[in-house]
Design a protein around this motif. Structure first.
Motif, PDB file in Angstrom:
ATOM      1  N   ARG B  11       0.839  -1.199  -0.103  1.00 14.47           N
ATOM      2  CA  ARG B  11       0.148   0.022   0.014  1.00 14.47           C
ATOM      3  C   ARG B  11       0.799   1.424   0.093  1.00 14.47           C
ATOM      4  O   ARG B  11       1.681   1.289   0.791  1.00 14.47           O
ATOM      5  N   ALA B  14       1.072   3.372   3.337  1.00 10.69           N
ATOM      6  CA  ALA B  14       1.801   2.645   4.369  1.00 10.69           C
ATOM      7  C   ALA B  14       3.141   3.159   4.672  1.00 10.69           C
ATOM      8  O   ALA B  14       3.500   3.224   5.777  1.00 10.69           O
ATOM      9  N   ALA B  15       3.898   3.613   3.509  1.00 12.08           N
ATOM     10  CA  ALA B  15       4.822   4.192   3.783  1.00 12.08           C
ATOM     11  C   ALA B  15       5.054   5.427   4.542  1.00 12.08           C
ATOM     12  O   ALA B  15       5.976   5.781   5.155  1.00 12.08           O
ATOM     13  N   LEU B  17       2.496   6.094   6.843  1.00 11.65           N
ATOM     14  CA  LEU B  17       2.121   5.737   8.074  1.00 11.65           C
ATOM     15  C   LEU B  17       3.083   5.048   8.858  1.00 11.65           C
ATOM     16  O   LEU B  17       3.408   5.503  10.281  1.00 11.65           O
ATOM     17  N   VAL B  18       4.086   4.384   8.178  1.00 15.74           N
ATOM     18  CA  VAL B  18       5.152   4.036   9.091  1.00 15.74           C
ATOM     19  C   VAL B  18       6.049   5.163   9.623  1.00 15.74           C
ATOM     20  O   VAL B  18       6.948   4.820  10.552  1.00 15.74           O
TER      21      VAL B  18
END
Lengths: 160, 787
Positions: B11, B14-15, B17-18
């Motif tokens: 996703r 996701a990059a 969010l982390v």
């Protein structure tokens, strides 16, 4: 209202000073005063782990700690760890394995994993045990364990 | 991770969010925002005799103190009505209680202050004189003939009385070779999203426009609700769902306190924000699942199911959840009974009651886990009674809907299923025979392990036949607007919302493939009613099943338009052209012009295009299943557990799922949906419950006291797929968001009760606390054990 205190701490590698209300907890201080919104608040009673930060090299609940208690401390948030690149492998593995869904718990989990990986090469059971202070409602944990295990193995291989 | 499978695209978000770059509602800056804290009722049921807010008004930092009367000027009352269920009559509601509070936690006064802390300080200065009224907490009290009403003026507390009958169940029970029965108690649960409910509302009085940033699953629904209650045209209301930190159905209704926030923004003409703290979440987020069920099953000597009789008591809380009502849990509990099985005779009845508790509403899989649990547990009891292996017993009874459309005894529409294929795959995956042998060996050593199955049907991609006939204004279509920007990039604005499921990525993959463009040239836009076309959002497992279909259709139309324009520019037959990697190629496969060239020509030099009518480079397609109420998916789950009869504790050793959600776009994301759903089902069976005292007080309103599954106690979850594309759509995908939750609790029920067979006990109350397990073992110890 509560009295205000001056504090000085090392935050993400930079020494900062601020005046804070005695009652302001560290998570609110980071989020509201410094706009470091990567640290999340989930329960404010130290159970869920969404607010974990690194405090003097160990993971700690920023909701259970007052900002004044951080005076003199070295604090790292997800923003700092990201900028330094020291958990880039872990972050990439989380993305590659989809070890997060909504992402709200993820910064806190990365703190726990950072501490765990800094002192041991954990097996799956040890990873699950260490993660039990971090709630995740979306993933079911399996992919998170996979990601941390993969990095534990890779770092051990790189070190040998 | 299915490594190497090119479909496992990570996703994009996701990059972000982390890296801590999530943008959840509380992370959004708004100038001069007022922070709201609520004074909530400390009583489950009480009259407000007098209220004094004078001291609060002059507290430091306070901007405004708002009561029900203040909001009546800007917000109309609402009633939650379902046209086909007139007994589901909920009293009129307003954002803040005026004369009477009907659950502990109902908001009464809103304080707006410069900081949340100051707002909370001022809450403590509000004086309210209360007179406690009789409170209805448990289901029996609610159902009692002389029960006092949950709210003054209500005729009684009955909110649903619905029955269904197929065949002749009485005769079938009379003639049966064996009859089994079981009682089930399902405790109240709640969603416990890690990001609490959060809403930031801004109203610009100059142009009378309301913008609401909302941690929610269905922004178009909320736009309808805010528009209706605040008397603003739809076009003056914009609802935006930024990153959402967990939702699970809990963030699907219109909460009174959130209505208050929007109304306060209009009243004060300034931005205001409310973010629930954890205690508030427990006493104001929708609860779910509370039910008691008695079920009976009759079978013949050949191990065929004959008849079932199921009676459900369902708890609603103080009001029906707006706007979808609270009847779904109980209705699904009776209608999804035996959905995977052939059954000729069935009687189901559900009665639901209002109570002085937090309103109940939607939670992932609505009612389906209850029906699955009742069905699967009764099947196990029957198999044991007639001496058949529980796996074999199931396989003999699966519905024949694999090849032809069918209806279950309770009316569930089924087609193109794969229950037997899933079943066979599961037994191989788990090494069933080996597990049974090991179980027998370990029993000799007084080690009690159990193996439990749960075959399930999941209603996915639910269409307009659910809420449409109820006159509930919830869109059941999903829609996609595709735009080729002048730089050649493609923008996909979809009505689907994504709270981490990965729907955006699924749509991106469909789009890249269908259109013939590189994934990194596509933007997926979700959650903003101003930008996205009308549609449902995220509910009933619809993101890829319906939203994906709309995206596929839009992509095909856009591609046709692009090639028509390219054909005219190239003086070529459009049918001879291809769009590959964002470039139009001729019949020989040679690149002719890029999508950017075409978009630039259309946007700025259209006089060069030799067409009378130039097809649009922006297209909208919507899709809703109209010939079927939903697209049924199916699968089977199995749990392997160990019960410690000394401590009453249960350890989940292994868990397996074989799921058929039709065409799989991204196996990695699908597996993660299933795993997350399974763990929520395990949580329901083993840990989660909202504990109420007889007086209606919630006794465990903290995450230290309300237990959710932790990493250390969860097993690895092995997943396999059978892929039977549905013919209802071109895409062929069925939904999967609720699959894990539909069956996981049932698999734990059957596994735990399988483990307890040698001890002669069965569990009956979810969650299976050690106390409940020990109670049931003690009870069994007083009775003769089966041979």
């Amino acid at each position: 209202m509560s009295e205000r205190h001056s504090i000085t701490l090392t935050l993400n590698g930079t020494v900062i000073s601020a005046k804070v209300d005695a009652r302001t907890h560290l998570a609110d201080f980071l989020r509201q005063h410094l706009r470091l919104t990567g640290t999340h608040i989930g329960c404010e009673h130290g159970v869920c782990g969404a607010c974990n930060v690194m405090l003097d090299g160990r993971s700690a609940r920023s909701c259970l700690m007052l900002a004044v208690q951080a005076d003199g401390a070295v604090i790292e948030t997800v923003e700092g760890l990201t900028a330094s690149g020291i958990i880039a492998d872990l972050q990439q593995e989380f993305v590659a394995r989809n070890a997060l869904q909504c992402g709200y718990c993820t910064p806190g989990i990365l703190m726990t994993a950072t501490e765990l990986l800094s002192r041991t090469q954990p097996n799956r059971a040890e990873i699950r045990d260490a993660l039990s202070g971090n709630y995740c409602r979306c993933t079911g944990y399996h992919a998170i364990v996979d990601a941390i295990e993969a990095i534990a193995t890779r770092r051990a291989e790189a070190a040998s | 991770m299915n490594s190497g499978d090119p479909r496992n695209v990570p996703r994009r978000e996701a990059a972000r969010l982390v890296a801590g770059k999530g943008r959840y509602t509380d992370d959004i800056d708004a100038g001069d925002v007022g922070h709201i804290a609520f004074v909530r009722s400390p009583y489950p049921h009480a009259r407000i005799d007098r209220m004094n807010c004078d001291a609060a008004r002059v507290a430091p930092g306070v901007i405004a103190v708002i009561t029900a009367d203040d909001l009546s000027a800007v917000c109309k009352p609402w009633e939650t009505r379902l046209a086909l269920l007139p007994t589901h009559l909920s009293p009129e509601q307003i954002p803040l209680a005026r004369d009477e509070a009907c659950w502990q936690g109902e908001a009464v006064v809103a304080i707006v202050a410069k900081t949340r802390a100051q707002a909370e300080d001022a809450c403590e200065r509000v004086e309210i004189d209360w007179t406690e009224l009789p409170a209805i907490a448990d289901l029996d009290s609610a159902a009692a003939e002389d029960a006092p009403p949950v709210k003054s003026g209500m005729p009684n507390n009955l909110g649903l009385d619905h029955g269904i009958s197929t065949g002749d169940p009485d005769a079938a029970f009379r003639d049966a070779a064996a009859v089994v029965e079981h009682d089930f108690t399902f405790s109240r649960q709640t969603g416990v999203t890690l990001e609490p409910r959060t809403i930031l509302a801004s109203f610009d009085p100059r142009v009378r426009e309301l913008v609401v940033q909302h941690s929610h699953q269905a922004p178009h629904q909320m736009r309808e609700v805010f528009s209706a209650q605040l008397g603003l045209p739809l076009s003056a209301v914009r609802v935006v769902a930024p990153d959402v930190g967990g939702a699970f159905g809990m963030k699907l209704c219109a909460y009174p306190d959130e209505m208050a926030v929007a109304a306060i923004a209009v009243l004060l003409g300034r931005p205001v924000k409310f973010c629930a703290d954890r205690l508030e979440s427990f006493v104001s987020d929708n609860h779910a699942r509370e039910a008691r069920v008695r079920g009976r099953l009759a079978v013949d000597t050949d191990g065929k199911l004959l008849a079932m009789d199921v009676a459900v008591l369902s708890g609603f809380g103080a009001y029906a959840s707006h706007p979808r009502g609270s009847a779904g849990e109980g209705l699904q509990a009776v209608h999804m009974i035996a959905a995977p099985y052939q059954l000729a005779h069935y009687r189901g009845r559900v009665r639901g009651y209002f109570q002085n508790k937090v309103p109940s509403g939607i939670l992932r899989a609505v009612g389906q886990p209850l029906a699955c649990t009742v069905t699967e547990q009764l099947l196990d009891l029957a198999a044991r009674k007639i001496g058949l292996d529980p796996a074999d017993f199931r396989r003999r009874n699966y519905t024949d809907a694999d090849d032809k459309p069918a209806r279950s005894a309770a009316g569930i529409v089924l087609s193109q299923l794969s229950l037997r294929r899933c079943h066979d795959r599961l037994l191989a995956l788990m090494n069933y025979d080996g597990l049974r042998r090991r179980q027998t060996e370990l029993r000799k050593e007084k080690c009690y392990r159990g193996i439990g199955f749960a075959a399930f049907i999941e209603q996915t991609g639910v269409g307009p036949q659910l809420y449409g006939p109820q006159n509930v204004r919830v869109s059941a279509q999903e829609a996609c607007r595709l735009t080729v920007e002048a730089d050649g990039r493609v923008r996909c604005a979809t009505s689907v919302t994504d709270q981490g499921q990965g729907t955006r990525t699924g749509l991106l993959q469909i789009l890249a493939q269908e259109l013939g463009v590189a994934p990194d040239t596509i933007e997926i836009v979700t959650g903003d009613t101003q930008v996205t076309p009308l549609g449902g959002g995220a509910w009933a497992s619809r993101g890829v099943a319906l939203g994906g279909e709309a995206t596929l259709r839009a992509a095909r139309r856009l591609k046709s338009n692009v090639l028509t324009i390219a054909g005219s520019l190239l003086q070529a037959d459009p049918a001879s052209l291809q769009l590959q990697g964002g470039v139009v190629c001729n019949a020989a496969g040679l690149a002719q012009m890029s999508l950017a060239d075409i978009a630039t020509t259309v946007g700025f030099r259209s006089h060069l295009i030799p067409l009378d009518d130039i097809p649009d480079l922006e297209v909208v397609e919507s899709f809703a299943p109209r010939n079927t109420p939903y697209i049924a998916a199916n699968g089977i789950q199995a749990a392997h557990v160990e019960v410690d009869p000394e401590l009453g504790t249960i350890r989940v050793l292994d868990f397996w799922v074989v799921d058929d959600c039709g065409r799989v776009i991204n196996p990695m994301l699908v597996d993660e949906q299933i795993r997350g759903g399974v763990v929520q089902g395990i949580g329901a069976a083993l840990y989660e419950q909202c504990i109420y005292g007889a007086d209606g007080q919630l006794e465990n309103g903290s995450l230290a006291d309300y237990l959710v599954p932790m990493a250390g106690e969860m097993p690895d979850i092995r997943i396999a797929h059978v892929e039977t594309p549905t013919a209802m759509t071109t895409l062929g995908a069925r939904g999967v968001g609720e699959a894990g939750t539909v069956g996981a609790a049932a698999a734990i029920w059957t596994a735990v009760n399988d483990a307890l067979v040698p001890l002669g006990a069965t569990v009956t109350e979810q969650p299976f606390t050690p106390e409940h397990v020990l109670d049931r073992l003690a009870l069994a110890g007083d009775q003769p054990r089966p041979t």
